[in-house]
Design a protein around this motif. Structure first.
Motif, PDB file in Angstrom:
ATOM      1  N   HIS A   1       0.828  -1.205   0.000  1.00 15.37           N
ATOM      2  CA  HIS A   1       0.000   0.000   0.000  1.00 15.37           C
ATOM      3  C   HIS A   1       0.861   1.252   0.000  1.00 15.37           C
ATOM      4  O   HIS A   1       0.520   2.249   0.646  1.00 15.37           O
ATOM      5  CB  HIS A   1      -0.933  -0.014   1.218  1.00 15.37           C
ATOM      6  CG  HIS A   1      -1.725  -1.263   1.349  1.00 15.37           C
ATOM      7  ND1 HIS A   1      -2.729  -1.600   0.471  1.00 15.37           N
ATOM      8  CD2 HIS A   1      -1.652  -2.295   2.240  1.00 15.37           C
ATOM      9  CE1 HIS A   1      -3.262  -2.763   0.817  1.00 15.37           C
ATOM     10  NE2 HIS A   1      -2.612  -3.206   1.875  1.00 15.37           N
ATOM     11  N   GLU A   2       1.982   1.192  -0.742  1.00 10.53           N
ATOM     12  CA  GLU A   2       2.894   2.332  -0.815  1.00 10.53           C
ATOM     13  C   GLU A   2       3.255   2.828   0.580  1.00 10.53           C
ATOM     14  O   GLU A   2       3.258   4.027   0.877  1.00 10.53           O
ATOM     15  CB  GLU A   2       2.287   3.462  -1.647  1.00 10.53           C
ATOM     16  CG  GLU A   2       2.113   3.114  -3.103  1.00 10.53           C
ATOM     17  CD  GLU A   2       3.424   2.793  -3.803  1.00 10.53           C
ATOM     18  OE1 GLU A   2       4.411   3.529  -3.580  1.00 10.53           O
ATOM     19  OE2 GLU A   2       3.457   1.814  -4.567  1.00 10.53           O
ATOM     20  N   ALA A   3       3.563   1.867   1.456  1.00 14.57           N
ATOM     21  CA  ALA A   3       3.848   2.195   2.849  1.00 14.57           C
ATOM     22  C   ALA A   3       5.164   2.935   3.030  1.00 14.57           C
ATOM     23  O   ALA A   3       5.482   3.369   4.143  1.00 14.57           O
ATOM     24  CB  ALA A   3       3.843   0.924   3.702  1.00 14.57           C
ATOM     25  N   SER A   4       5.916   3.104   1.962  1.00 17.54           N
ATOM     26  CA  SER A   4       7.165   3.853   2.079  1.00 17.54           C
ATOM     27  C   SER A   4       6.913   5.290   2.520  1.00 17.54           C
ATOM     28  O   SER A   4       7.818   5.951   3.022  1.00 17.54           O
ATOM     29  CB  SER A   4       7.922   3.843   0.742  1.00 17.54           C
ATOM     30  OG  SER A   4       7.134   4.443  -0.279  1.00 17.54           O
ATOM     31  N   ASP A   5       5.673   5.771   2.358  1.00 18.61           N
ATOM     32  CA  ASP A   5       5.341   7.121   2.823  1.00 18.61           C
ATOM     33  C   ASP A   5       5.570   7.259   4.329  1.00 18.61           C
ATOM     34  O   ASP A   5       5.784   8.361   4.823  1.00 18.61           O
ATOM     35  CB  ASP A   5       3.872   7.442   2.513  1.00 18.61           C
ATOM     36  CG  ASP A   5       3.597   7.565   1.023  1.00 18.61           C
ATOM     37  OD1 ASP A   5       4.574   7.676   0.261  1.00 18.61           O
ATOM     38  OD2 ASP A   5       2.429   7.543   0.629  1.00 18.61           O
ATOM     39  N   HIS A   6       5.501   6.146   5.038  1.00 15.64           N
ATOM     40  CA  HIS A   6       5.614   6.181   6.487  1.00 15.64           C
ATOM     41  C   HIS A   6       7.024   5.834   6.979  1.00 15.64           C
ATOM     42  O   HIS A   6       7.280   5.857   8.181  1.00 15.64           O
ATOM     43  CB  HIS A   6       4.615   5.206   7.107  1.00 15.64           C
ATOM     44  CG  HIS A   6       3.205   5.404   6.616  1.00 15.64           C
ATOM     45  ND1 HIS A   6       2.442   6.490   6.976  1.00 15.64           N
ATOM     46  CD2 HIS A   6       2.442   4.660   5.783  1.00 15.64           C
ATOM     47  CE1 HIS A   6       1.261   6.401   6.393  1.00 15.64           C
ATOM     48  NE2 HIS A   6       1.225   5.305   5.671  1.00 15.64           N
TER      49      HIS A   6
END
Length: 241
Positions: free
Chosen positions: A42-47
């Motif tokens: 879920h494009e968790a790289s944002d976190h």
């Protein structure tokens, strides 16, 4: 300054697998650097930046090129780490090592910690390189303790995916981290998974979720330490506190 390179398949692995160890190393004056292979489902790289700041990780970047590999939920599609040529993953790890010259590498253990095939692919890539490396493992007794906690709130339900087994071999421990900061790092990805009571989480997370099981393992056995196996012949790990 001594450098530790942390290598993981997905964002959030740095919390579940090595969150305590990176905090301790940072406290001891190490420069802790993360390389992650995919952006997660879920494009968790944002976190990631928020998580890294909490866990003592000085900076993060991609392992390989951005979007070189994806996470498709362990379906093992053509662009996943599992489907990739092993030599390509190893080359990406070697590039990071050559650039950073780390004294220590942290990753997941030979079972991928949770049995996830992408995790195992990362562990195997690290193992192909002659370097000092530790792979995060769970003790089988701790997995059973976590399962028991979940079963108290979800009787009769399957707990976890069935792939989180743990092991019965002696493991090295790096401990003394802040429980609060690790909980906050987990919350950075999943609202409340680190901080809400387990009884409440059962109503919003499937008992079969490995993330919920790992949360229960931490509750049962402590958030302040990680345990590791040697992935290559090396000297002793940093001491526990």
């Amino acid at each position: 300054m001594r450098t530790a390179l942390v290598v993981h398949a997905h964002p959030d692995d740095e919390v579940f697998a090595t969150g305590a160890a990176t905090s301790v190393l940072s406290q001891q004056g190490w420069n802790v650097v993360l390389r992650v292979a995919t952006a997660g489902m879920h494009e968790a790289s944002d976190h990631l930046s928020a998580s890294c700041a909490l866990l003592g990780i000085a900076e993060w970047d991609w392992l390989g090129a951005p979007d070189q590999w994806i996470d498709d939920g362990a379906r093992n599609g053509p662009r996943t780490l599992t489907a990739a040529q092993p030599e390509a993953i190893t080359a990406a790890v070697k590039t990071a090592i050559d650039k950073l010259q780390p004294e220590l590498i942290l990753t997941v253990g030979s079972d991928g910690l949770t049995g996830h095939p992408d995790h195992i692919a990362i562990a195997q890539a690290v193992q192909r390189i002659q370097c000092r490396a530790l792979g995060a493992r769970l003790r089988a007794e701790d997995v059973r303790a976590g399962e028991h906690l979940v079963q108290q709130f979800a009787p009769g339900e399957q707990v976890g995916s069935g792939h989180v087994k743990g092991c019965d071999v002696p493991l090295q421990q790096i401990g003394g981290a802040s429980e609060q900061l690790r909980r906050q790092a987990l919350d950075a990805y999943y609202d409340g998974l680190g901080s809400r009571p387990l009884a409440e989480l059962i109503t919003t997370h499937r008992p079969s979720s490995d993330g919920l099981l790992l949360r229960a393992v931490f509750d049962a056995t402590g958030w302040q330490q990680d345990r590791f196996e040697e992935l290559t012949a090396s000297s002793d790990a940093p001491s526990s506190r």
